[in-house]
Design a protein around this motif. Structure first.
Motif, PDB file in Angstrom:
ATOM      1  N   GLY A   1       0.666  -0.703   0.202  1.00 58.94           N
ATOM      2  CA  GLY A   1       0.119  -0.380  -0.169  1.00 58.94           C
ATOM      3  C   GLY A   1       1.250   0.537   0.258  1.00 58.94           C
ATOM      4  O   GLY A   1       0.185   2.596  -0.039  1.00 58.94           O
ATOM      5  N   LEU A   2       2.131   1.205   0.608  1.00 62.85           N
ATOM      6  CA  LEU A   2       3.176   2.148   0.395  1.00 62.85           C
ATOM      7  C   LEU A   2       3.661   2.753  -1.142  1.00 62.85           C
ATOM      8  O   LEU A   2       4.097   3.352  -0.772  1.00 62.85           O
ATOM      9  CB  LEU A   2       3.818   2.708   1.620  1.00 62.85           C
ATOM     10  N   LEU A   3       3.844   1.375  -0.926  1.00 64.37           N
ATOM     11  CA  LEU A   3       4.579   1.339  -2.137  1.00 64.37           C
ATOM     12  C   LEU A   3       3.574   1.746  -3.555  1.00 64.37           C
ATOM     13  O   LEU A   3       3.987   2.647  -5.115  1.00 64.37           O
ATOM     14  CB  LEU A   3       5.226  -0.080  -2.868  1.00 64.37           C
ATOM     15  N   PHE A   4       1.934   1.218  -3.513  1.00 64.17           N
ATOM     16  CA  PHE A   4       1.414   2.060  -4.933  1.00 64.17           C
ATOM     17  C   PHE A   4       0.086   2.406  -4.273  1.00 64.17           C
ATOM     18  O   PHE A   4      -1.024   1.496  -3.970  1.00 64.17           O
ATOM     19  CB  PHE A   4       1.044   0.143  -5.391  1.00 64.17           C
ATOM     20  N   PRO A   5       0.480   3.637  -3.957  1.00 63.39           N
ATOM     21  CA  PRO A   5      -0.712   3.921  -2.878  1.00 63.39           C
ATOM     22  C   PRO A   5      -2.137   4.037  -4.023  1.00 63.39           C
ATOM     23  O   PRO A   5      -3.246   3.878  -3.176  1.00 63.39           O
ATOM     24  CB  PRO A   5      -0.906   5.655  -2.571  1.00 63.39           C
ATOM     25  N   GLY A   6      -1.870   3.730  -4.903  1.00 70.93           N
ATOM     26  CA  GLY A   6      -3.539   3.253  -6.116  1.00 70.93           C
ATOM     27  C   GLY A   6      -4.169   2.191  -5.678  1.00 70.93           C
ATOM     28  O   GLY A   6      -5.144   2.124  -5.127  1.00 70.93           O
ATOM     29  N   GLY A   7      -3.802   1.209  -5.184  1.00 68.90           N
ATOM     30  CA  GLY A   7      -3.598  -0.013  -4.740  1.00 68.90           C
ATOM     31  C   GLY A   7      -4.888  -0.002  -3.211  1.00 68.90           C
ATOM     32  O   GLY A   7      -4.123   1.113  -2.143  1.00 68.90           O
TER      33      GLY A   7
ATOM     34  N   LEU B   1     -11.829  -5.896   9.236  1.00 64.27           N
ATOM     35  CA  LEU B   1     -11.165  -6.578   9.907  1.00 64.27           C
ATOM     36  C   LEU B   1     -10.015  -7.063  11.614  1.00 64.27           C
ATOM     37  O   LEU B   1     -10.029  -7.750  12.465  1.00 64.27           O
ATOM     38  CB  LEU B   1     -10.530  -8.585   8.981  1.00 64.27           C
ATOM     39  N   LEU B   2      -9.482  -5.842  11.390  1.00 59.89           N
ATOM     40  CA  LEU B   2      -8.768  -5.400  12.412  1.00 59.89           C
ATOM     41  C   LEU B   2      -9.142  -4.012  13.314  1.00 59.89           C
ATOM     42  O   LEU B   2      -9.405  -3.147  12.095  1.00 59.89           O
ATOM     43  CB  LEU B   2      -8.101  -5.083  12.323  1.00 59.89           C
ATOM     44  N   PRO B   3      -9.896  -4.057  14.383  1.00 59.48           N
ATOM     45  CA  PRO B   3     -10.514  -2.869  15.328  1.00 59.48           C
ATOM     46  C   PRO B   3     -10.134  -2.231  15.085  1.00 59.48           C
ATOM     47  O   PRO B   3      -8.325  -2.876  16.256  1.00 59.48           O
ATOM     48  CB  PRO B   3     -11.449  -3.752  16.300  1.00 59.48           C
ATOM     49  N   GLY B   4      -9.680  -0.613  14.774  1.00 65.08           N
ATOM     50  CA  GLY B   4      -8.311   0.684  15.670  1.00 65.08           C
ATOM     51  C   GLY B   4      -7.757   0.266  14.595  1.00 65.08           C
ATOM     52  O   GLY B   4      -7.070   1.341  15.041  1.00 65.08           O
ATOM     53  N   VAL B   5      -7.708  -0.475  13.816  1.00 65.53           N
ATOM     54  CA  VAL B   5      -6.765  -0.261  12.827  1.00 65.53           C
ATOM     55  C   VAL B   5      -7.267   0.716  11.338  1.00 65.53           C
ATOM     56  O   VAL B   5      -8.225   0.498  10.960  1.00 65.53           O
ATOM     57  CB  VAL B   5      -6.770  -1.159  12.068  1.00 65.53           C
ATOM     58  N   SER B   6      -6.596   2.150  11.347  1.00 69.98           N
ATOM     59  CA  SER B   6      -6.450   2.360  10.061  1.00 69.98           C
ATOM     60  C   SER B   6      -5.621   3.272   8.942  1.00 69.98           C
ATOM     61  O   SER B   6      -4.828   2.381   9.529  1.00 69.98           O
ATOM     62  CB  SER B   6      -7.357   4.356  11.043  1.00 69.98           C
ATOM     63  N   TRP B   7      -5.826   3.586   8.145  1.00 72.81           N
ATOM     64  CA  TRP B   7      -4.557   3.741   7.182  1.00 72.81           C
ATOM     65  C   TRP B   7      -3.927   4.794   7.016  1.00 72.81           C
ATOM     66  O   TRP B   7      -4.541   6.135   7.497  1.00 72.81           O
ATOM     67  CB  TRP B   7      -4.965   3.550   5.602  1.00 72.81           C
TER      68      TRP B   7
END
Length: 89
Positions: free
Chosen positions: A31-37, A46-52
């Motif tokens: 996701g960091l290498l290909f921000p459009g993905g 699936l992961l509560p509390g996780v944001s991007w």
């Protein structure tokens, strides 16, 4: 199936935990290498509390992914041992 041949929870749980944590880490790197993905969007529900994306969110995602591996192993291994024991003549 004898008692010495049953599957143990610890090695399966550690393997699954590391596999899922590594998969999460690879998705973050992708996701960091290909921000459009949009691979990270599959993990967010699936992961509560996780944001991007932040450092605390990444660490929380690793911990939760690892915990999911243990959760799966704690359910699957005893069930496998139970049914494998019943299947032997």
């Amino acid at each position: 199936m004898s008692a010495s041949n049953h599957i143990q929870i610890y090695p399966v749980a550690m393997s699954l935990g590391v596999l899922l944590a590594l998969s999460f880490a690879l998705c973050v790197v992708f996701g960091l290498l290909f921000p459009g993905g949009t691979m990270y969007q599959a993990w967010l529900p699936l992961l509560p509390g996780v944001s991007w994306i932040s450092w605390t969110s990444a660490v929380l995602g690793l911990v939760e992914s690892f915990a999911y591996g243990w959760y799966i192993a704690v359910i699957v291994v005893p069930a496998f041992n139970f049914f494998a024991k019943r299947a032997t003549p």
